[in-house]
Design a protein around this motif. Sequence first.
Motif, short mmCIF file in Angstrom:
data_model
loop_
_atom_site.label_atom_id
_atom_site.label_comp_id
_atom_site.label_asym_id
_atom_site.label_seq_id
_atom_site.Cartn_x
_atom_site.Cartn_y
_atom_site.Cartn_z
N ARG A 1 0.81 -1.13 -0.08
CA ARG A 1 0.09 -0.05 0.07
C ARG A 1 0.89 1.27 -0.03
NH1 ARG A 1 -3.76 -0.30 5.14
NH2 ARG A 1 -3.92 1.65 4.25
N SER A 2 1.87 1.38 0.89
CA SER A 2 2.86 2.41 0.76
C SER A 2 3.46 2.50 -0.56
CB SER A 2 3.63 2.17 2.11
OG SER A 2 4.47 1.32 1.95
N ALA A 3 4.07 1.29 -0.99
CA ALA A 3 4.50 1.48 -2.44
C ALA A 3 3.56 2.18 -3.44
CB ALA A 3 5.12 -0.05 -2.89
N GLN A 4 2.37 1.66 -3.50
CA GLN A 4 1.27 2.17 -4.30
C GLN A 4 1.28 3.74 -3.93
OE1 GLN A 4 -2.20 -0.15 -5.16
NE2 GLN A 4 -0.99 -2.18 -4.56
N ARG A 5 0.90 3.85 -2.73
CA ARG A 5 0.66 5.58 -2.58
C ARG A 5 2.02 6.32 -3.21
NH1 ARG A 5 -0.87 5.17 3.54
NH2 ARG A 5 -2.92 4.32 3.51
N ALA A 6 3.18 5.83 -2.89
CA ALA A 6 4.50 6.40 -3.48
C ALA A 6 4.27 6.55 -5.20
CB ALA A 6 5.75 5.87 -2.98
N ILE A 7 3.93 5.43 -5.80
CA ILE A 7 3.70 5.56 -7.12
C ILE A 7 2.68 6.56 -7.72
CG2 ILE A 7 3.17 4.09 -9.03
CD1 ILE A 7 4.16 1.65 -7.81
N ILE A 8 1.57 6.49 -6.80
CA ILE A 8 0.46 7.28 -7.05
C ILE A 8 1.12 9.12 -7.01
CG2 ILE A 8 -1.49 8.62 -6.47
CD1 ILE A 8 -2.19 5.67 -5.20
N LEU A 9 1.74 9.30 -6.03
CA LEU A 9 2.22 10.57 -5.91
C LEU A 9 3.31 10.91 -7.19
CD1 LEU A 9 2.58 10.80 -2.31
CD2 LEU A 9 0.80 11.72 -3.47
N PHE A 10 4.17 10.05 -7.43
CA PHE A 10 5.09 10.10 -8.47
C PHE A 10 4.47 10.42 -9.67
CE2 PHE A 10 7.88 8.26 -12.00
CZ PHE A 10 9.03 9.21 -11.67
N ILE A 11 3.65 9.46 -10.24
CA ILE A 11 2.67 9.71 -11.45
C ILE A 11 2.01 10.95 -11.35
CG2 ILE A 11 1.01 8.52 -13.00
CD1 ILE A 11 1.77 5.68 -12.00
N LEU B 1 -3.93 12.51 -14.85
CA LEU B 1 -5.05 12.54 -14.03
C LEU B 1 -5.51 11.41 -13.06
CD1 LEU B 1 -7.14 14.08 -17.03
CD2 LEU B 1 -6.30 15.27 -15.00
N SER B 2 -6.22 11.43 -12.19
CA SER B 2 -6.48 10.57 -11.24
C SER B 2 -7.04 9.26 -11.80
CB SER B 2 -7.57 10.94 -10.35
OG SER B 2 -7.17 12.18 -9.61
N SER C 1 -9.54 5.41 -3.07
CA SER C 1 -8.47 5.70 -2.43
C SER C 1 -7.41 6.37 -3.35
CB SER C 1 -7.61 4.39 -1.84
OG SER C 1 -8.64 3.79 -0.78
N ILE C 2 -7.30 6.00 -4.33
CA ILE C 2 -6.27 6.71 -5.40
C ILE C 2 -6.79 8.07 -5.69
CG2 ILE C 2 -5.60 6.61 -7.87
CD1 ILE C 2 -5.58 3.75 -7.67
N PHE C 3 -7.95 8.51 -5.92
CA PHE C 3 -8.62 9.53 -6.10
C PHE C 3 -8.34 10.66 -4.72
CE2 PHE C 3 -12.02 8.93 -9.32
CZ PHE C 3 -11.11 8.38 -10.35
N ARG C 4 -8.56 9.96 -3.62
CA ARG C 4 -8.11 10.77 -2.47
C ARG C 4 -6.95 11.19 -2.41
NH1 ARG C 4 -10.33 7.26 2.20
NH2 ARG C 4 -8.41 6.35 1.36
N TRP C 5 -5.62 10.18 -2.67
CA TRP C 5 -4.59 10.38 -2.49
C TRP C 5 -4.07 11.42 -3.63
CZ3 TRP C 5 -1.02 9.95 1.30
CH2 TRP C 5 -1.41 9.03 2.11
N CYS C 6 -4.73 11.55 -4.61
CA CYS C 6 -4.14 12.34 -5.52
C CYS C 6 -4.64 13.80 -5.12
CB CYS C 6 -5.01 12.32 -7.09
SG CYS C 6 -4.15 11.10 -7.93
N HIS C 7 -5.83 13.83 -4.43
CA HIS C 7 -6.49 15.07 -4.09
C HIS C 7 -5.62 15.61 -2.96
CE1 HIS C 7 -9.39 18.03 -2.90
NE2 HIS C 7 -9.13 17.78 -1.77
N ARG C 8 -5.13 14.79 -1.97
CA ARG C 8 -4.05 15.04 -1.01
C ARG C 8 -2.84 15.64 -1.23
NH1 ARG C 8 -5.12 9.78 3.08
NH2 ARG C 8 -6.98 10.27 3.80
N ASN C 9 -2.37 15.17 -2.39
CA ASN C 9 -1.22 15.64 -3.36
C ASN C 9 -1.42 16.87 -3.54
OD1 ASN C 9 0.73 15.72 -6.01
ND2 ASN C 9 1.81 14.93 -4.13
N ARG D 1 0.13 17.58 0.56
CA ARG D 1 0.74 16.36 1.45
C ARG D 1 1.41 15.57 0.50
NH1 ARG D 1 -2.56 11.76 4.74
NH2 ARG D 1 -0.87 10.71 5.29
N VAL D 2 2.78 15.22 0.81
CA VAL D 2 3.79 14.44 0.17
C VAL D 2 4.28 13.20 1.16
CG1 VAL D 2 4.81 16.25 -1.08
CG2 VAL D 2 5.64 15.81 1.23
#
Length: 145
Positions: A5-15, A21-22, A42-50, A54-55
Amino acid sequence: MDSSRSAQRAIILFIRVEGELSLQIYSRMKEVNGEQCLARYSIFRWCHRNEAGRVNIKDLPLSGQANVVTYSATISALDELIRQNRRITTREISFELLISKGTVHDIIHKKPGYGKVCAQWVSKLLSENQKTTRMGVCLPQQFLH
């Protein structure tokens, strides 16, 4: 937190930094990770947080009831209060020690091993002397029946 999950979050922020787009991020993640992919929300939420700045990909601490922290000084003070007055209530103990009734309950039933018998706190662990006395009382009673 699961490392995938943390790896996927890092990838989401990188992309996301690359300008994707989300929905495109979700599609790419779904292709690569399949069933292990984070949910679309969850992906949309992490994009919005970014976007909000939030990093950090780690979870924030949750609010709610804190873990019960019991110190040896608190346990010994509680044990001393019970030894002084076996009819003391958990409310009185919590007032004396300035801790919650739930914490008092946890300490009493887990650490020293007390139990309530006829409105008195009685230790569940008997000393050798107490065991001998109990046997002396019980054995003559056994032969009467």
